[in-house]
Design a protein around this motif. Structure first.
Motif, PDB file in Angstrom:
ATOM      1  N   THR A   1      -5.781  -5.212  -1.165  1.00  0.00           N
ATOM      2  CA  THR A   1      -5.824  -4.678  -2.523  1.00  0.00           C
ATOM      3  C   THR A   1      -4.398  -4.521  -3.042  1.00  0.00           C
ATOM      4  N   ILE A   2      -4.154  -5.095  -4.205  1.00  0.00           N
ATOM      5  CA  ILE A   2      -2.839  -5.008  -4.840  1.00  0.00           C
ATOM      6  C   ILE A   2      -2.883  -3.942  -5.920  1.00  0.00           C
ATOM      7  N   VAL A   3      -1.878  -3.084  -5.916  1.00  0.00           N
ATOM      8  CA  VAL A   3      -1.691  -2.110  -6.984  1.00  0.00           C
ATOM      9  C   VAL A   3      -0.423  -2.508  -7.732  1.00  0.00           C
ATOM     10  N   THR A   4      -0.535  -2.682  -9.029  1.00  0.00           N
ATOM     11  CA  THR A   4       0.600  -3.188  -9.791  1.00  0.00           C
ATOM     12  C   THR A   4       0.949  -2.290 -10.957  1.00  0.00           C
ATOM     13  N   ASN A   5       2.200  -2.369 -11.370  1.00  0.00           N
ATOM     14  CA  ASN A   5       2.640  -1.687 -12.583  1.00  0.00           C
ATOM     15  C   ASN A   5       3.620  -2.598 -13.310  1.00  0.00           C
TER      16      ASN A   5
ATOM     17  N   ASP B   1      -7.546   2.023   2.084  1.00  0.00           N
ATOM     18  CA  ASP B   1      -6.645   2.651   3.047  1.00  0.00           C
ATOM     19  C   ASP B   1      -5.195   2.327   2.719  1.00  0.00           C
ATOM     20  N   ARG B   2      -4.843   1.047   2.792  1.00  0.00           N
ATOM     21  CA  ARG B   2      -3.463   0.649   2.509  1.00  0.00           C
ATOM     22  C   ARG B   2      -3.442  -0.374   1.381  1.00  0.00           C
ATOM     23  N   VAL B   3      -2.340  -0.389   0.645  1.00  0.00           N
ATOM     24  CA  VAL B   3      -2.232  -1.250  -0.527  1.00  0.00           C
ATOM     25  C   VAL B   3      -0.941  -2.054  -0.480  1.00  0.00           C
ATOM     26  N   ASP B   4      -0.967  -3.176  -1.178  1.00  0.00           N
ATOM     27  CA  ASP B   4       0.232  -3.955  -1.447  1.00  0.00           C
ATOM     28  C   ASP B   4       0.736  -3.541  -2.820  1.00  0.00           C
ATOM     29  N   LEU B   5       1.956  -3.028  -2.869  1.00  0.00           N
ATOM     30  CA  LEU B   5       2.525  -2.533  -4.124  1.00  0.00           C
ATOM     31  C   LEU B   5       3.323  -3.643  -4.803  1.00  0.00           C
ATOM     32  N   LEU B   6       3.134  -3.790  -6.099  1.00  0.00           N
ATOM     33  CA  LEU B   6       3.829  -4.809  -6.868  1.00  0.00           C
ATOM     34  C   LEU B   6       4.326  -4.192  -8.162  1.00  0.00           C
TER      35      LEU B   6
ATOM     36  N   LEU C   1       8.639   3.301  -9.793  1.00  0.00           N
ATOM     37  CA  LEU C   1       7.377   3.967  -9.488  1.00  0.00           C
ATOM     38  C   LEU C   1       6.883   3.599  -8.095  1.00  0.00           C
ATOM     39  N   MET C   2       6.922   2.317  -7.755  1.00  0.00           N
ATOM     40  CA  MET C   2       6.400   1.902  -6.457  1.00  0.00           C
ATOM     41  C   MET C   2       7.282   2.387  -5.312  1.00  0.00           C
ATOM     42  N   THR C   3       8.591   2.454  -5.521  1.00  0.00           N
ATOM     43  CA  THR C   3       9.462   3.028  -4.505  1.00  0.00           C
ATOM     44  C   THR C   3       9.134   4.507  -4.309  1.00  0.00           C
ATOM     45  N   THR C   4       8.886   5.198  -5.400  1.00  0.00           N
ATOM     46  CA  THR C   4       8.493   6.603  -5.312  1.00  0.00           C
ATOM     47  C   THR C   4       7.182   6.757  -4.552  1.00  0.00           C
ATOM     48  N   TYR C   5       6.230   5.872  -4.844  1.00  0.00           N
ATOM     49  CA  TYR C   5       4.956   5.927  -4.114  1.00  0.00           C
ATOM     50  C   TYR C   5       5.189   5.715  -2.620  1.00  0.00           C
ATOM     51  N   ALA C   6       6.011   4.720  -2.283  1.00  0.00           N
ATOM     52  CA  ALA C   6       6.276   4.422  -0.878  1.00  0.00           C
ATOM     53  C   ALA C   6       6.954   5.590  -0.173  1.00  0.00           C
ATOM     54  N   ALA C   7       7.763   6.344  -0.909  1.00  0.00           N
ATOM     55  CA  ALA C   7       8.434   7.506  -0.333  1.00  0.00           C
ATOM     56  C   ALA C   7       7.465   8.658  -0.111  1.00  0.00           C
ATOM     57  N   ARG C   8       6.518   8.827  -1.011  1.00  0.00           N
ATOM     58  CA  ARG C   8       5.624   9.979  -0.954  1.00  0.00           C
ATOM     59  C   ARG C   8       4.342   9.711  -0.155  1.00  0.00           C
TER      60      ARG C   8
END
Length: 497
Positions: free
Chosen positions: A90-94, A192-197, A205-212
């Motif tokens: 599953t890809i989550v994108t912004n 469960d886990r996602v691919d962030l794009l 935003l995605m770096t923040t998500y990866a940190a949190r």
């Protein structure tokens, strides 16, 4: 901080690539597709994506203070087209911003390009709180297009009035809160886990998500990236250096101009307009607006021209306009400034389903570094900001003066001078935070003077397992190019652990 206001929105998401469909799954594909959803999903109207199913969840405005109330976060889940084979994830994108929606923006602009990824992967589109389908916020002070044509002080005042109008809610739209909203959506749909794009602000935003939320990240692609919270030079000197380099590269590759000549013409015109600005009129929606063509307006136009897609034709038009100005004819330069201002003035017409200036400034004024303290009085803020400008070295910002470059357009470092005091305003990731040890690909364009390759290097350095690729001939967010999209999709398709 060189960042990605809504005037620099580029929706790329690496999904525009052709030929990226995955015919054969990697060995032992990760089980990151939706399983059981804790929230009702119903068929919904997402532009050109008929299979989308939409839902929404209720989240706290402030997770530390539940008494502050709640807001709604809406999303669309696009299931893979090929249900006969297991999902590859599953890809989550912004798409960028801050202030841009995702659901309707991605669907409307790039539905055709989504087909390869939708064949084997599910796609989760989440509208950040405050825009699109997620309880959009509004500010009357930002709705009148007249402010786009006005001086920088007028624009700052309008931004400040927006903060006042938002009141207690002004501090609830930081990137950390948005990242936590995204994780709540992830959990609600059973992933469960996602691919962030992320593109542009989406990289922040995605770096923040990866940190949190590191345990829920499989891989990260950052296109047009900049660091979240390091000792990054936020003055804009990196972008000025990238502008000089990009001008040289365009001239060298096209053989249609001389980089040193274009820079000399630009410096000469900037110096001229610094002391002798020129007034002209710009028509917009039946009204006429008086515009002062000064060094600040020139810096905003040139900066924006090199902060978007690699539109070489327009870049060459700038070189020709500067040559004409050297000969005494300012009309071509005025036309470029006019086109830039009309583009900015048209942004509100896109509607809150796509973009929100109030959200853009609420996020910006909450998250990004400032040269002043919100605890100070208005006069103290102005003095601190002026002192910071005075410390900048002129040679770092050539062909413009430091003041013109760092206050240009929507990249104005003083944009939040009139923002109400916000004791919660801070970067979403504390310095020294250990980021997720997951595969990360950072893409930078060598013609990008917005998030330069130097910024991309700093973004990559935040992660222990990141690779930076500079894409030749690409501007901001290289995923809008064939090469960048191919690199991103190949990276996501790998059998990451």
């Amino acid at each position: 901080m060189e960042c990605k206001r809504i005037t620099a929105i580029v929706v790329a998401t690496a999904l525009v690539a052709a030929g990226c469909a995955e015919d054969d799954p990697p060995s032992a594909p990760p089980q990151t597709s939706p399983t059981s959803s804790a929230v009702a999903l119903t068929p919904c109207a997402v532009p050109k994506i008929p299979t989308a199913r939409c839902g929404s969840i209720t989240v706290p405005l402030d997770r530390s203070h539940p008494e502050a109330g709640t807001t709604e976060v809406a999303f669309a889940l696009v299931p893979r087209a090929n249900q006969a084979l297991p999902s590859l994830g599953t890809i989550v994108t912004n798409p960028g911003g801050p202030g841009s929606g995702t659901v309707d923006l991605v669907g409307f602009r790039y539905a055709e390009g989504l087909r390869p990824v939708l064949d084997r992967r599910d796609l989760l589109l989440v509208d950040p709180r405050g825009v699109g389908r997620s309880a959009p916020i509004s500010c009357p002070s930002l709705e009148d297009p007249a402010r786009v044509f006005a001086a920088v002080e007028v624009q700052r005042a309008a931004i400040g009035r927006c903060g006042e109008a938002l009141g207690d809610k002004a501090g609830y739209y930081g990137t950390a809160a948005v990242a936590d909203d995204f994780d709540d959506v992830r959990a609600a749909v059973g992933v469960d886990r996602v691919d962030l794009l992320g593109d542009s602000y989406g990289t922040y935003l995605m770096t923040t998500y990866a940190a949190r939320h590191p345990d829920h990240v499989r891989s990260v692609v950052l296109s047009g990236a900049y660091p979240v919270n390091t000792d990054h030079d936020s003055s804009g000197a990196f972008a000025a250096a990238a502008l000089r380099r990009a001008i040289g590269l365009v001239c060298e590759r096209t053989t249609s101009c001389s980089g040193p000549t274009v820079l000399a013409d630009l410096a000469a015109l900037a110096a001229r307009l610094r002391t002798a600005p020129v007034a002209f009129t710009v028509p917009f929606e039946g009204r006429s607006f008086d515009v002062v063509l000064d060094e600040w307006q020139l810096a905003g136009t040139v900066g924006k021209l090199y902060s978007g897609a690699a539109d070489v034709e327009t870049k060459l038009a700038l070189a020709a306009a500067l040559a004409a100005a050297r000969a005494g004819d300012l009309a071509p330069v005025q036309e470029l400034v006019k086109a830039h201002l009309l583009e900015m003035a048209s942004i509100p017409a896109m509607g809150v389903g796509l973009v929100s200036e109030p959200l853009a400034w609420a996020t910006t004024c909450h998250d990004y570094q400032r040269d002043f303290s919100y605890a100070d009085s208005a006069a103290e803020r102005q003095r601190a900001f002026a002192d910071a400008l005075a410390r900048l070295k002129a040679e770092d910002f050539a062909p413009f003066s430091p003041k013109a470059w760092v206050t240009r357009d929507s990249y104005d470092a003083g944009a939040c001078l009139d923002w109400p005091a916000d004791p919660t305003a801070t970067a979403p990731v504390a310095k020294g935070t250990k980021l997720a040890d997951v595969p990360v690909l950072v893409l930078s364009g060598d013609l990008d003077a917005n998030t330069s390759t130097a910024s991309g290097e700093e973004a990559a350095a935040q992660f222990p397992n990141a690779r930076l690729v500079e894409v030749a001939g690409a501007g901001h967010t290289p995923t809008i190019t064939d090469e960048g999209a191919k690199l991103a999709m190949e990276f996501i398709a790998r059998d990451h652990p």
